[in-house]
Design a protein around this motif. Structure first.
Motif, PDB file in Angstrom:
ATOM      1  N   ASN A 110       0.822  -1.203   0.000  1.00  0.00           N
ATOM      2  CA  ASN A 110       0.000   0.000   0.000  1.00  0.00           C
ATOM      3  C   ASN A 110       0.860   1.258   0.000  1.00  0.00           C
ATOM      4  O   ASN A 110       0.614   2.210  -0.758  1.00  0.00           O
ATOM      5  CB  ASN A 110      -0.915   0.001   1.229  1.00  0.00           C
TER       6      ASN A 110
ATOM      7  N   MET B 184      -1.412   5.640  -9.938  1.00  0.00           N
ATOM      8  CA  MET B 184      -2.357   4.938  -9.077  1.00  0.00           C
ATOM      9  C   MET B 184      -3.359   5.909  -8.469  1.00  0.00           C
ATOM     10  O   MET B 184      -2.981   6.962  -7.957  1.00  0.00           O
ATOM     11  CB  MET B 184      -1.621   4.202  -7.954  1.00  0.00           C
TER      12      MET B 184
ATOM     13  N   VAL C 285      -4.959  -7.855 -10.990  1.00  0.00           N
ATOM     14  CA  VAL C 285      -3.768  -8.006 -10.157  1.00  0.00           C
ATOM     15  C   VAL C 285      -3.221  -9.417 -10.329  1.00  0.00           C
ATOM     16  O   VAL C 285      -3.957 -10.402 -10.182  1.00  0.00           O
ATOM     17  CB  VAL C 285      -4.082  -7.734  -8.674  1.00  0.00           C
TER      18      VAL C 285
ATOM     19  N   LEU D 204       2.436   1.804  -3.453  1.00  0.00           N
ATOM     20  CA  LEU D 204       1.517   2.333  -4.462  1.00  0.00           C
ATOM     21  C   LEU D 204       1.377   3.842  -4.362  1.00  0.00           C
ATOM     22  O   LEU D 204       1.149   4.523  -5.369  1.00  0.00           O
ATOM     23  CB  LEU D 204       0.141   1.671  -4.314  1.00  0.00           C
TER      24      LEU D 204
ATOM     25  N   ILE E 176      -6.432  -1.911  -5.602  1.00  0.00           N
ATOM     26  CA  ILE E 176      -5.787  -1.070  -6.597  1.00  0.00           C
ATOM     27  C   ILE E 176      -6.823  -0.464  -7.533  1.00  0.00           C
ATOM     28  O   ILE E 176      -7.721  -1.144  -8.015  1.00  0.00           O
ATOM     29  CB  ILE E 176      -4.764  -1.888  -7.413  1.00  0.00           C
TER      30      ILE E 176
ATOM     31  N   THR F  77     -11.955  -0.856  -8.909  1.00  0.00           N
ATOM     32  CA  THR F  77     -11.138  -2.003  -8.544  1.00  0.00           C
ATOM     33  C   THR F  77     -11.371  -3.185  -9.473  1.00  0.00           C
ATOM     34  O   THR F  77     -10.437  -3.912  -9.822  1.00  0.00           O
ATOM     35  CB  THR F  77     -11.454  -2.407  -7.088  1.00  0.00           C
TER      36      THR F  77
END
Length: 831
Positions: A68, A77, A110, A71, A98, A105
């Motif tokens: 986290n 992001m 991912v 990012l 993300i 999301t």
């Protein structure tokens, strides 16, 4: 295109391939590698689509202790950090998902080492659940590759907005022990991190390699009461509103009299004559604690010079403890003589103890045969979550006790045995699983073009996903006082896909790419094509362009997730006007959300055009991108639901129905830039870099066919920028990162013809954090790292919109935190 027709086309591509020798991974041979976004191995570093790579060295220089935090250093992001900030969100507290390019999301795929992970087990029906990336151990990551383009033609229908691929260490020999401790300048939010990892065996010399890692991460929570901005929900001193609740322990009478059931202390009496309750000034968190353990094991065996077998195992577990204030609701005095807005404090704080886990095993075999690269793998992953609640009450029994006079809802001196008899311990168990099989082959055909050989990749995949979310029966019936009604879900489905990709080197300077993927679900299917081009007229300049179509099926929860509820207060001028109330009204109640079995798949188109340049110490890129989506699955806003009459009243207040619908279209457009300058000097090597993500458009067409502009309103800043200066001199390394987020108009509603942003709407200013990291590796086998994050101790700018409705109500957008200046010190010993 029918599935059989596409399968025949793919077979013809494979049948027409000649057996040309592919480059092998040997000394003095050029190595071809597979980059996120394509299944064809290639030599070129920059392809036809933008892929941002964050190396292990770059990860360490951020000083990030979790994925986290990492990012937050990436400007592309979209940070929406509510899972880390709020302690009483039913599904997301403590998790990190993300988002990027203005999409949700569910539009971002991912991957871990190129393969999918199961999504979070418990999630809201309205928004697709994502992978909780906090479960991925940052210490095991070798690099992160971010495909900033639609990836549906290669990876599947849900890669609409891009792909984030976490790639772990491979063929690693040796070991390391690492530890890190950090604390805020105010003495809270303490973080402790310990880990070890090791690898044994050399694939080339010994024919095998085994790598394992284990990490423990613990963080103490930061309470709202310990920060000036969040210590009270009364924000009048910041020019905002008094957000204190009318649901007071002293009981604000709204039927059968006036005033309060019990005398209200003078300091709690509001201008409206209501006794106020400040829920921010005691137990609620401003930044959640964490307790995570993660283990990973990867093994590779060299069967012969051309074939390898591999096994990957991953397990992560977290334990979380959340507390919320005793529940607000409309209550009664004995005999229902009076009705009042109350809060039964004797029940104690509502507590949720959460155990979450995620594991995945992948086994496969890969190799190169007669010039063709191939890979076959199967895997199974499971994400589980259990919420065990306490200090909740049986709704029917509680109201019966109020009416009979057995308890007084405004007293903390009731017979404790009676209160304890009313208590219940709700339990919610969730499990999300994903099983898959995939196979692919790539190589060069016998067709030679001026730029080289025509290359291809073909593949197949099959997946089975399931979700089971089971609140206890009392929660499903809406019988828990202090909680929302929660629907049960038990659903599964299968999906199959075939795909093909071509690399067409028309000239040495021009490469064309074409790909198509056919996804077939139980209820729907669609082909997703992709076209791309890469043109490099001179070595220093490259042009790239791509076009991708996509479609995304509704999630299992969106189709069969039942109904849910969440507390909500009508208080914006627009919502009050729609109810026929004064513009400063405050009507308490609930939002009802739910699934919709009639939902259709979303469809989309993505465009990208970019330029990459490199000259001497300078390199840079600029990419224009645009994504258009149709039949977008979304919930009407609270205002739209009220305007369409989708509300009613009951004893608890207003109930607004915001069930899921296909709400026409969405267009997001922007420009990404990445500039880097490397300057060698006698004092060391300095690297200056700047990345920026700028939104040109963020528009939706709503349920009334009205254009809404979401660009630059609450939680939707128009740009993010990260400027970095790195310095390396022998054993010393340092970096300064300046991360800035644009300001925005301080309101939740978009700009539209029916509700334009007027001159009276305040603007929230931009926000900047500066991080400093320093490392020293001059000791044998030992590296020491130190960091000061948020060096200048900046606090988030105040946002009045955050105080409204179902936001965190801490006085700032969920784009940043109030942790403040944070110090950390770590060491790593390698052997």
């Amino acid at each position: 295109m029918k599935a059989k027709q596409l399968a025949v086309a793919i077979a013809l591509i494979g049948a027409g391939a000649a057996l040309n020798v592919h480059a092998e991974e040997k000394i003095n041979k050029v190595e071809r590698v597979e980059v996120t976004g394509s299944s064809i191995k290639r030599i070129k570093k920059e392809g036809a689509t933008p892929v941002e790579t964050i190396s292990r060295k770059a990860i360490e220089k951020t000083g990030a202790a979790s994925v986290n935090e990492l990012l937050k250093n990436i400007s592309s992001m979209d940070i929406m950090d509510q899972g880390e900030l709020t302690s009483n969100a039913p599904s997301a507290s403590g998790s990190t998902n993300i988002k990027m390019r203005g999409l949700g999301t569910g539009d971002i795929l991912v991957l871990l080492n190129g393969r999918r992970l199961p999504v979070s087990a418990i999630g809201d029906t309205a928004s697709p659940s994502g992978v909780d990336v906090n479960m991925i151990p940052i210490s095991a990551i070798e690099r992160v590759e971010i495909l900033k383009d639609g990836g549906s033609a290669v990876y599947g229908a849900d890669a609409v907005g891009g792909v984030v691929n976490f790639i772990t260490k491979k063929n690693y020999q040796g070991g390391e022990i690492r530890g890190n401790v950090g604390q805020s300048s105010r003495g809270d939010g303490t973080e402790k991190n310990f880990g070890m990892s090791g690898g044994y065996g050399d694939l080339d010399e010994q024919g095998f390699n085994v790598f394992g890692s284990f990490d423990i991460f613990k963080r103490d929570a930061i309470l709202r009461k310990d920060r000036d901005l969040t210590k009270s929900v009364d924000f009048r001193s910041y020019g905002g509103k008094d957000g204190r609740s009318n649901f007071s322990p002293y009981g604000n009478i709204n039927k059968g009299g006036t005033g309060q059931v019990k005398p209200c202390p003078t300091e709690l009496l509001g201008a409206d004559g209501k006794c106020k309750f400040d829920f921010n000034n005691s137990i609620l968190t401003a930044y959640n604690g964490a307790d995570r353990q993660t283990g990973m094991l990867l093994g590779t065996v060299k069967i012969n010079d051309d074939i390898r077998a591999f096994l990957q195992g991953f397990y992560s577990k977290t334990q979380d403890h959340f507390e919320a204030q005793p529940a607000p609701d409309t209550m009664y005095t004995a005999g229902k003589v009076q009705q009042y807005q109350g809060r039964f404090m004797q029940a104690g704080p509502r507590i949720t103890d959460r155990d979450s886990s995620m594991y995945q095993f992948v086994a496969g075999i890969e190799g190169s045969t007669n010039g063709f690269d191939w890979n076959i793998a199967a895997g199974h992953g499971v994400s589980t979550q259990t919420n065990q609640d306490s200090n909740y009450l049986d709704r029917d029994k509680f109201f019966a006790a109020l009416e009979s006079g057995a308890i007084d809802g405004t007293s903390t001196n009731n017979n404790q045995a009676i209160v304890d008899a009313l208590k219940v311990t709700p339990r919610r168990e969730g499990e999300s699983s994903l099983s898959f099989f995939d196979a692919k082959v790539s190589g060069e055909t016998g067709i030679s073009l001026p730029g080289g050989a025509l290359a291809y990749a073909v593949g197949v995949s099959a997946t089975r996903e399931s979700v089971k979310d089971t609140p206890d029966q009392l929660s499903q019936d809406g019988g828990v006082f202090g909680s929302i009604q929660q629907g049960a879900v038990d659903a599964s489905r299968n999906a199959k896909a075939v795909y093909a990709e071509l690399s067409i080197p028309v000239l040495k300077s021009l490469e064309l790419q074409a790909a198509v993927r056919y996804d077939s679900y139980d209820s729907d299917s669609k082909a997703s094509p992709r076209l791309a081009a890469r043109f490099q007229p001179i070595p220093e300049v490259l042009f790239r362009a791509s076009y991708t179509e996509s479609f995304r099926m509704p999630t299992l929860k969106q189709l069969s997730g039942g109904a849910g509820e969440g507390a909500y207060t009508v208080e914006t001028p627009e919502e009050c006007a729609a109810l026929g109330q004064p513009k400063n009204c405050k009507v308490d109640g609930y939002l009802t959300t739910g699934s919709n079995t009639a939902l259709k798949p979303e469809t989309g188109k993505s465009f990208n055009f970019g330029v990459v340049a490199e000259y001497g110490p300078f390199s840079g890129s600029i990419d224009w991108w645009k994504t258009e989506k149709s039949d977008v699955i979304d919930t009407p806003t609270e205002l739209q639901a009220i305007q369409h009459g989708a509300y009613k009243y009951d004893a608890r207040g207003i109930l607004i129905n915001t069930a899921l619908q296909n709400l026409t279209s969405l267009t997001v457009e922007g420009i990404d830039t990445d500039i880097k300058f490397r300057l060698p000097t006698e004092f060391g090597i300095f690297t200056f870099s700047n990345t920026n993500s700028y939104y040109l458009t963020n528009e939706k067409v709503n349920i009334d066919n009205e254009l809404e502009n979401w660009n630059g309103v609450y939680n939707n800043p128009q740009w993010r920028n990260t400027f970095r200066v790195e310095a390396d001199n022998g054993s010393w390394g340092s970096a300064i990162a300046v991360k800035t987020t644009a300001g925005f108009y301080d309101r939740k509603l978009p700009n539209s013809a029916s509700a334009p942003i007027g001159p009276d709407v305040r603007e929230v200013p931009s926000y900047t954090e500066t991080d400093l990291t320093l490392s020293y590796s001059g000791f044998k086998n030992l590296k020491i790292d130190a960091a000061v994050k948020n060096l200048f101790d900046n606090m988030p700018p105040f946002s009045n919109a955050n105080v409204n409705g179902n936001n965190s109500q801490m006085g700032f957008a969920e784009l940043y935190s109030v942790r403040g200046r944070f110090f950390s010190l770590g060491a790593k010993y390698s052997f």
